[in-house]
Design an enzyme around this catalytic site. Structure first.
Site, PDB file in Angstrom:
ATOM      1  N   LEU A   1      -2.968  35.954-105.338  1.00 17.62           N
ATOM      2  CA  LEU A   1      -3.557  34.881-104.532  1.00 17.62           C
ATOM      3  C   LEU A   1      -4.351  35.444-103.365  1.00 17.62           C
ATOM      4  CD1 LEU A   1      -0.533  32.417-104.274  1.00 17.62           C
ATOM      5  CD2 LEU A   1      -2.589  32.109-105.647  1.00 17.62           C
ATOM      6  N   GLY A   2      -3.961  36.601-102.905  1.00 18.00           N
ATOM      7  CA  GLY A   2      -4.686  37.171-101.772  1.00 18.00           C
ATOM      8  C   GLY A   2      -4.091  38.494-101.350  1.00 18.00           C
ATOM      9  N   ARG A   3      -4.812  39.154-100.473  1.00 19.98           N
ATOM     10  CA  ARG A   3      -4.381  40.445 -99.981  1.00 19.98           C
ATOM     11  C   ARG A   3      -4.497  40.438 -98.462  1.00 19.98           C
ATOM     12  NH1 ARG A   3      -4.637  45.418-103.202  1.00 19.98           N
ATOM     13  NH2 ARG A   3      -4.753  44.606-105.307  1.00 19.98           N
ATOM     14  N   GLY A   4      -3.501  40.913 -97.792  1.00 19.01           N
ATOM     15  CA  GLY A   4      -3.589  40.972 -96.337  1.00 19.01           C
ATOM     16  C   GLY A   4      -3.087  42.311 -95.848  1.00 19.01           C
TER      17      GLY A   4
ATOM     18  N   GLY B   1       0.512  42.963 -97.112  1.00 21.46           N
ATOM     19  CA  GLY B   1       0.808  43.122 -98.531  1.00 21.46           C
ATOM     20  C   GLY B   1      -0.004  42.203 -99.414  1.00 21.46           C
TER      21      GLY B   1
ATOM     22  N   VAL C   1      -0.231  38.970-102.136  1.00 25.21           N
ATOM     23  CA  VAL C   1       0.465  37.712-102.390  1.00 25.21           C
ATOM     24  C   VAL C   1       0.221  37.270-103.836  1.00 25.21           C
ATOM     25  CG1 VAL C   1       0.814  35.368-101.584  1.00 25.21           C
ATOM     26  CG2 VAL C   1      -0.017  37.093-100.001  1.00 25.21           C
TER      27      VAL C   1
ATOM     28  N   LYS D   1       5.119  37.373-101.539  1.00 21.47           N
ATOM     29  CA  LYS D   1       4.379  38.429-100.850  1.00 21.47           C
ATOM     30  C   LYS D   1       5.131  39.742-100.993  1.00 21.47           C
ATOM     31  CE  LYS D   1       1.755  39.023 -96.862  1.00 21.47           C
ATOM     32  NZ  LYS D   1       0.956  38.059 -96.196  1.00 21.47           N
TER      33      LYS D   1
ATOM     34  N   ASP E   1      -1.650  38.025 -85.314  1.00 19.96           N
ATOM     35  CA  ASP E   1      -2.781  38.123 -86.232  1.00 19.96           C
ATOM     36  C   ASP E   1      -3.298  36.723 -86.578  1.00 19.96           C
ATOM     37  OD1 ASP E   1      -4.712  39.319 -87.730  1.00 19.96           O
ATOM     38  OD2 ASP E   1      -3.404  39.901 -89.391  1.00 19.96           O
TER      39      ASP E   1
END
Ligand SMILES: *[C@@H]1O[C@H](CO)[C@@H](O)[C@H](O)[C@H]1NC(C)=O
Ligand SMILES: *[C@@H]1O[C@H](CO)[C@@H](O)[C@H](O)[C@H]1NC(C)=O
Length: 799
Positions: free
Chosen positions: A516-519, A522, A524, A538, A635
């Site tokens: 779903l995504g990267r942050g 980590g 997700v 996550k 953040d």
């Protein structure tokens, strides 16, 4: 009425039918309850509100207690017979072989496995004695002519129930904290620790009269009535925020030393705080233990002074101990002092001197072998030397600093290890080491002026707070539950929050298939749990924490629950794998709608933008001001603001700052939390990080919501590339010229609310100020709400 009956009968039925349990109404002489049968045999009050019997404190550990039957979510124990010690709590009996028995001579006794008497009512009313649990929660022993010879209401533990009197002969006790009537008829709270005893409520700095108490009514009784009023004969009063009849309530001294009124929400089975005595938790004595400091600067937390560490990493009440050996007979030149800015310890002065210089104060402590620390207040030159350090506070408005004596040979670490209890990010404290004669030591002149001003401000705050206490108005009570101990906290949340196995999560995510995504923290993945609940999983990349620490911190985050925060459902910690399981939020993040692929197909309208700005502010305000362990996000950016299908903002990734690996020795740009463009300047300056970093980032996000442009990256204006700060200057000029429409996203074609847009831009500017001038998130919420033209639709919010 039928519904009421149903409610009353149902628990009875479910006990008798489902588990073969047989609740007692009355106990007669010669009968007993066995520890092994604790879940089958117990007392129930006639209306089933209260239960009494063996309470399972832990595996194999039981106490003889009374609890609210109706609070299914969190069992609230209101009375316990077992012996209590401040340091270790109730000493339980073993499950196997322990008994509660009513002897033939009428004595109710609790015996342990070996037959030893652990507790007894010391009654001898003969063989026709009975024991019953009343609807009020009072356990009574009656003799043959129905006279009460003993009652639990007369020997309270940490809780007072409606109708139960606190009298001159009784007190509530939790840990080292006591609530009782003093000799002068005033209801007080006392810290009675192993080494010191001190009163902390009402404020010991003022007389009873100034505190609004009457010393001349010798009745000495305090009682909580059925409407939710707690009234004491000395004039103290608290009214529950949900005052009215028909609500189950209790007053409990919590483990943190505050006493709070709780009301049961019958539909959720949860206890909500609806009133409390001490508003500023740092005023509670003993909170951070010996040598510990209560710190308000970035949210409530306990810290150790420089070069000290926690005695017991799980219990702040035990305080801090030095990491060096101190030889009191050593010559003065073998010592140095380490500064704790704005720190002070209340009481226990060896000596105090007024109008002396900093250097003189320093020398007094240096040359006195018993002095281990001194506090120096600039301005009036007050010097306090101390040999015992208790009730420490770091208070940003305090116009002085504390200095700890440390052997010169001891190699002070600039940052003591991260022993802070809160979830704040960044380096702990800003302890700086000073040698006698160093230049920075004398450079306090300039500061004095400012701090005098702040001192006055603090005094006004103090007076206001006093007024709040005196009038019994509780604006600042918290709406969440404060568990009595960490373990209760764990129990409390186990219903919704749980530990997953790695295998479970690998299956749920189809072997981590759908990203779903990267942050920063980590990657997700989307997952579907066994019960078909869709979740976001996550996988954390740089967590180096031990199992226990991770578990403790994740459980704290898991307890945070607010509509504008993404809910954490659980976690997994196996081997080196650390995963977090979150609520799945339907839509994508705010950045996609403002500047990404979504912005062309469904541009955010003005009311949606306003709602997102307000929701984000509410979520952050909750983190900063309301939740149990105050959290700095560190953040805040559009990528971390998720949107529901109704465009309600939900902030993601809060609390992760604390989980991320932190190198305590070198704190620099590479270890910095946050994202370029949104981070506050103090990160670069290596200043201590507090909630104001989030306020800064929120300001940047607010400007992006209004303009629809990624202004944090700079932008092109009149064919010229300008950076963020230039943009802010330009925007300020435009706003002062009165044309806010030139700042608002053109794609809205003028369809926006001028008043709201102006307020939002002004708030954003104030957020970007130097940090002491930035507003708090609470203040921002208030301003935003004042220009909410749909106010009527949100009566449920009670900021
Ligand atoms: C003393 O306190 C009791 C209990 O609150 C109250 O009923 C009584 O009126 C008070 N007496 C005086 C003289 O105020
Ligand atoms: C109980 O909790 C529910 C769900 O959170 C809430 O809607 C309701 O208003 C609460 N009731 C009271 C009396 O506070």
């Amino acid at each position: 009425m039928a519904a009421l009956l149903y409610l009353v009968v149902l628990p009875l039925l479910s006990f008798t039918i489902c588990s073969g349990a047989s609740p007692w109404q009355t106990m007669t002489t010669g009968s007993h309850i066995k520890g092994e049968d604790h879940d089958k045999v117990f007392f129930l009050s006639p209306d089933a509100t209260f239960s009494c019997g063996f309470y399972e404190l832990g595996t194999n550990a039981l106490t003889f207690s009374i609890w609210y039957t109706t609070s299914a979510e969190e069992r609230a124990v209101v009375w316990t017979a077992n012996p209590y010690s401040a340091g270790s709590g109730y000493s339980p009996v073993n499950k196997y072989g322990s008994r509660i028995s009513l002897n033939h001579d009428g004595n109710l006794i609790l015996t342990d496995t070996n037959g030893s008497t652990v507790w007894e009512s010391k009654t001898s009313s003969g063989k026709h004695t009975t024991v019953t649990l009343l609807n009020s929660g009072n356990l009574v022993i009656k003799d043959s002519s129905n006279n009460i010879v003993w009652q639990s209401f007369h020997s309270p533990t940490d809780t007072l129930l409606p109708g139960q009197n606190l009298t001159k002969d009784t007190r509530l006790v939790s840990g080292y904290h006591h609530l009782y009537f003093d000799n002068d008829n005033v209801l007080r709270m006392l810290y009675d620790g192993p080494e010191i005893t001190s009163i902390y409520w009402p404020s010991p700095d003022y007389s009873a009269q100034i505190n609004g108490r009457n010393r001349f009514n010798s009745t000495r009784v305090a009682v909580l009535d059925d409407m939710g009023n707690f009234v004491s004969s000395d004039g103290f009063k608290i009214e529950a925020s949900d005052s009215g009849p028909g609500i189950k309530r209790r007053i409990t001294i919590d483990y943190d030393g505050n006493f709070r009124m709780y009301s049961l929400n019958a539909s959720t089975g949860k206890w909500n705080v609806t009133g409390q005595a001490v508003i500023q938790m740092c005023y509670v004595h003993g909170l951070c233990g010996k040598n510990g400091l209560c710190d308000y600067s970035g949210g409530l937390k306990c810290i150790c002074p420089p070069d000290y560490e926690m005695v017991d990493p799980k219990n702040w009440n035990k305080g801090c101990k030095p990491r060096f050996l101190i030889d009191r007979n050593s010559a003065p030149e073998n010592f140095k002092f380490v500064k704790q800015p704005h720190g002070d310890y209340y009481g226990f002065d060896l000596s105090s001197n007024e109008s002396i210089s900093f250097e003189a104060c320093w020398n007094i402590c240096l040359n006195r072998s018993t002095c281990i620390s001194f506090t120096y207040k600039g301005g009036d030159g007050w010097c306090y030397n101390k040999d015992l350090l208790y009730n420490g506070q770091v208070y940003p408005y305090f116009p002085g600093d504390n200095y700890m004596k440390v052997p010169k040979s001891f190699n002070s670490s600039t940052y003591s290890i991260s022993k802070q209890e809160n979830l704040a990010c960044g380096p702990p404290g800003s302890e700086s080491e000073l040698m006698l004669g160093s230049a920075s030591m004398y450079g306090t002149k300039k500061d004095n002026i400012n701090w005098t001003y702040f001192y006055v401000f603090a005094a006004i705050l103090g007076a206001l707070e006093l007024l709040v206490i005196v009038t019994g108005w509780y604006f600042f009570f918290k709406k969440h539950n404060i568990p009595k101990s960490m373990e209760d906290g764990y129990k409390m949340i186990t219903n919704q929050f749980r530990q997953f196995t790695y295998r479970e999560l690998r299956e749920a995510t189809g072997k981590f298939k759908e990203e779903l995504g990267r942050g920063g923290a980590g990657i997700v993945y989307r997952g579907v749990l066994g019960d078909k609940k869709i979740v976001a999983v996550k996988k954390l990349t740089d967590v180096r924490q031990g199992e226990e620490e991770f578990w403790a911190e994740v459980t704290l985050i898991g307890r945070i629950n607010h509509i504008n925060l993404v809910r954490m459902w659980g976690f997994c910690s196996e081997g080196t794998n650390r995963l977090l399981v979150y609520e799945y939020v339907e839509n994508e993040s705010l950045d996609k709608y403002l500047f990404g692929e979504r912005s062309t197909e469904s541009l955010l309208g003005w009311s949606q933008r306003y709602k997102i700005a307000l929701g984000t502010a509410r979520g952050l305000a909750y983190l900063h001001h309301e939740c149990l362990e105050w959290v700095v996000h560190c953040d805040v950016k559009p990528e971390n603001i998720l949107l529901t299908r109704d465009f309600e903002a939900k902030i993601a990734d809060f609390g992760l700052a604390k989980l991320a690996k932190r190198d305590s020795t070198s704190f620099n740009f590479t270890h910095m939390r946050g994202t370029m463009g949104y981070i506050a300047p103090e990160w670069a300056l290596n200043l201590p990080i507090n909630a104001k970093v989030d306020v800064y980032s929120y300001g940047v996000v607010l400007l992006e919501i209004v303009t629809g442009i990624r202004v944090s990256n700079g932008l092109v204006l009149d064919q010229r590339q300008i950076d963020f700060l230039e943009f802010v200057q330009e925007a300020k000029r435009i706003l002062s010229a009165g044309s806010v429409s030139d700042i608002v996203d053109d794609r809205l074609h003028g369809r926006f609310d001028t008043e709201q847009a102006t307020a939002m831009v002004k708030i954003a500017f104030s957020c970007l100020e130097e940090r002491s001038k930035r507003p708090t998130m609470d203040e921002i919420v208030k301003v935003l709400m004042s220009c909410d033209n749909e106010e009527d639709f949100h009566p449920a919010y009670s900021y």
